[in-house]
Motif scaffolding. Structure first.
Motif, PDB file in Angstrom:
ATOM      1  N   ALA A  34       0.827  -1.204   0.000  1.00  0.00           N
ATOM      2  CA  ALA A  34       0.000   0.000   0.000  1.00  0.00           C
ATOM      3  C   ALA A  34       0.865   1.260   0.000  1.00  0.00           C
ATOM      4  CB  ALA A  34      -0.940   0.000   1.205  1.00  0.00           C
ATOM      5  N   ALA A  35       1.942   1.253   0.777  1.00  0.00           N
ATOM      6  CA  ALA A  35       2.850   2.401   0.812  1.00  0.00           C
ATOM      7  C   ALA A  35       3.504   2.612  -0.549  1.00  0.00           C
ATOM      8  CB  ALA A  35       3.910   2.211   1.891  1.00  0.00           C
ATOM      9  N   VAL A  36       3.911   1.523  -1.179  1.00  0.00           N
ATOM     10  CA  VAL A  36       4.541   1.622  -2.498  1.00  0.00           C
ATOM     11  C   VAL A  36       3.534   2.126  -3.527  1.00  0.00           C
ATOM     12  CG1 VAL A  36       5.636   0.314  -4.371  1.00  0.00           C
ATOM     13  CG2 VAL A  36       6.346  -0.061  -2.001  1.00  0.00           C
ATOM     14  N   ARG A  37       2.307   1.626  -3.480  1.00  0.00           N
ATOM     15  CA  ARG A  37       1.273   2.108  -4.408  1.00  0.00           C
ATOM     16  C   ARG A  37       1.028   3.607  -4.226  1.00  0.00           C
ATOM     17  NH1 ARG A  37      -1.354  -2.589  -3.142  1.00  0.00           N
ATOM     18  NH2 ARG A  37      -2.683  -1.521  -1.651  1.00  0.00           N
ATOM     19  N   THR A  38       0.958   4.032  -2.977  1.00  0.00           N
ATOM     20  CA  THR A  38       0.742   5.449  -2.687  1.00  0.00           C
ATOM     21  C   THR A  38       1.884   6.290  -3.240  1.00  0.00           C
ATOM     22  OG1 THR A  38      -0.558   4.983  -0.708  1.00  0.00           O
ATOM     23  CG2 THR A  38       0.488   7.154  -0.831  1.00  0.00           C
ATOM     24  N   ALA A  39       3.102   5.871  -2.929  1.00  0.00           N
ATOM     25  CA  ALA A  39       4.272   6.620  -3.396  1.00  0.00           C
ATOM     26  C   ALA A  39       4.351   6.608  -4.922  1.00  0.00           C
ATOM     27  CB  ALA A  39       5.543   6.038  -2.788  1.00  0.00           C
ATOM     28  N   TYR A  40       4.119   5.472  -5.520  1.00  0.00           N
ATOM     29  CA  TYR A  40       4.193   5.342  -6.980  1.00  0.00           C
ATOM     30  C   TYR A  40       3.134   6.214  -7.655  1.00  0.00           C
ATOM     31  CZ  TYR A  40       4.876   2.816 -11.436  1.00  0.00           C
ATOM     32  OH  TYR A  40       5.149   2.460 -12.734  1.00  0.00           O
ATOM     33  N   GLY A  41       1.967   6.286  -7.052  1.00  0.00           N
ATOM     34  CA  GLY A  41       0.887   7.090  -7.609  1.00  0.00           C
ATOM     35  C   GLY A  41       1.223   8.566  -7.716  1.00  0.00           C
ATOM     36  N   ARG A  42       2.118   9.023  -6.869  1.00  0.00           N
ATOM     37  CA  ARG A  42       2.520  10.434  -6.892  1.00  0.00           C
ATOM     38  C   ARG A  42       3.298  10.793  -8.158  1.00  0.00           C
ATOM     39  NH1 ARG A  42       4.623  10.550  -0.661  1.00  0.00           N
ATOM     40  NH2 ARG A  42       2.556  10.439   0.281  1.00  0.00           N
ATOM     41  N   PHE A  43       3.823   9.784  -8.822  1.00  0.00           N
ATOM     42  CA  PHE A  43       4.673  10.023  -9.987  1.00  0.00           C
ATOM     43  C   PHE A  43       4.000   9.645 -11.308  1.00  0.00           C
ATOM     44  CE2 PHE A  43       7.444   9.304  -6.335  1.00  0.00           C
ATOM     45  CZ  PHE A  43       8.181  10.474  -6.354  1.00  0.00           C
ATOM     46  N   THR A  44       2.702   9.424 -11.279  1.00  0.00           N
ATOM     47  CA  THR A  44       1.970   8.994 -12.459  1.00  0.00           C
ATOM     48  C   THR A  44       2.196   9.909 -13.658  1.00  0.00           C
ATOM     49  OG1 THR A  44       0.273   7.989 -11.085  1.00  0.00           O
ATOM     50  CG2 THR A  44      -0.334   8.465 -13.356  1.00  0.00           C
ATOM     51  N   ASP A  45       2.171  11.193 -13.423  1.00  0.00           N
ATOM     52  CA  ASP A  45       2.268  12.153 -14.528  1.00  0.00           C
ATOM     53  C   ASP A  45       3.678  12.690 -14.758  1.00  0.00           C
ATOM     54  OD1 ASP A  45      -0.458  11.939 -15.053  1.00  0.00           O
ATOM     55  OD2 ASP A  45      -0.932  13.466 -13.550  1.00  0.00           O
ATOM     56  N   SER A  46       4.651  12.110 -14.098  1.00  0.00           N
ATOM     57  CA  SER A  46       6.031  12.584 -14.264  1.00  0.00           C
ATOM     58  C   SER A  46       6.548  12.222 -15.648  1.00  0.00           C
ATOM     59  CB  SER A  46       6.938  11.960 -13.205  1.00  0.00           C
ATOM     60  OG  SER A  46       6.551  12.368 -11.929  1.00  0.00           O
ATOM     61  N   PRO A  47       7.018  13.205 -16.391  1.00  0.00           N
ATOM     62  CA  PRO A  47       7.500  12.918 -17.743  1.00  0.00           C
ATOM     63  C   PRO A  47       8.847  12.189 -17.753  1.00  0.00           C
ATOM     64  CG  PRO A  47       7.765  15.243 -17.257  1.00  0.00           C
ATOM     65  CD  PRO A  47       7.034  14.633 -16.096  1.00  0.00           C
ATOM     66  N   VAL A  48       9.675  12.447 -16.761  1.00  0.00           N
ATOM     67  CA  VAL A  48      10.978  11.783 -16.680  1.00  0.00           C
ATOM     68  C   VAL A  48      10.823  10.580 -15.754  1.00  0.00           C
ATOM     69  CG1 VAL A  48      13.393  12.023 -16.026  1.00  0.00           C
ATOM     70  CG2 VAL A  48      12.184  13.949 -17.064  1.00  0.00           C
ATOM     71  N   ARG A  49      11.080   9.391 -16.275  1.00  0.00           N
ATOM     72  CA  ARG A  49      10.783   8.161 -15.544  1.00  0.00           C
ATOM     73  C   ARG A  49      12.022   7.469 -14.972  1.00  0.00           C
ATOM     74  NH1 ARG A  49       5.724   8.588 -14.521  1.00  0.00           N
ATOM     75  NH2 ARG A  49       5.835   6.444 -13.834  1.00  0.00           N
ATOM     76  N   ASP A  50      13.209   7.950 -15.286  1.00  0.00           N
ATOM     77  CA  ASP A  50      14.441   7.248 -14.959  1.00  0.00           C
ATOM     78  C   ASP A  50      14.627   6.943 -13.474  1.00  0.00           C
ATOM     79  OD1 ASP A  50      14.816   7.588 -17.634  1.00  0.00           O
ATOM     80  OD2 ASP A  50      16.600   8.842 -17.453  1.00  0.00           O
ATOM     81  N   PHE A  51      14.235   7.857 -12.611  1.00  0.00           N
ATOM     82  CA  PHE A  51      14.506   7.694 -11.192  1.00  0.00           C
ATOM     83  C   PHE A  51      13.266   7.362 -10.365  1.00  0.00           C
ATOM     84  CE2 PHE A  51      17.755  10.515 -12.926  1.00  0.00           C
ATOM     85  CZ  PHE A  51      18.882   9.754 -12.637  1.00  0.00           C
TER      86      PHE A  51
END
Length: 69
Positions: A34-51
């Protein structure tokens, strides 16, 4: 190198695996996921995906420690 969604998903699953092992005894696998899903969701619209996996792991640790990532 082009963005590879499959590799990103695999890297995120690796984050889950590492954090489940790290937080064994204090957090359940479901809480880690759940923590990983929450954190990952914050980056959904990030154009740079490398990090993204590194950032997700950092934020997830903070969430699991009770911080406000």
């Amino acid at each position: 190198m082009a963005y590879d969604e499959r590799l990103e998903r695999e890297a995120i699953q690796d984050v889950v695996t590492r954090l489940v092992a790290r937080f064994t005894g204090t957090r359940s696998a479901e809480q880690v996921e759940a923590a990983v899903r929450t954190a990952y969701g914050r980056f959904t619209d990030s154009p740079v995906r490398d990090f993204i996996p590194v950032l997700v792991e950092h934020d997830s640790k903070e969430l699991l420690r009770g911080g406000t990532a």
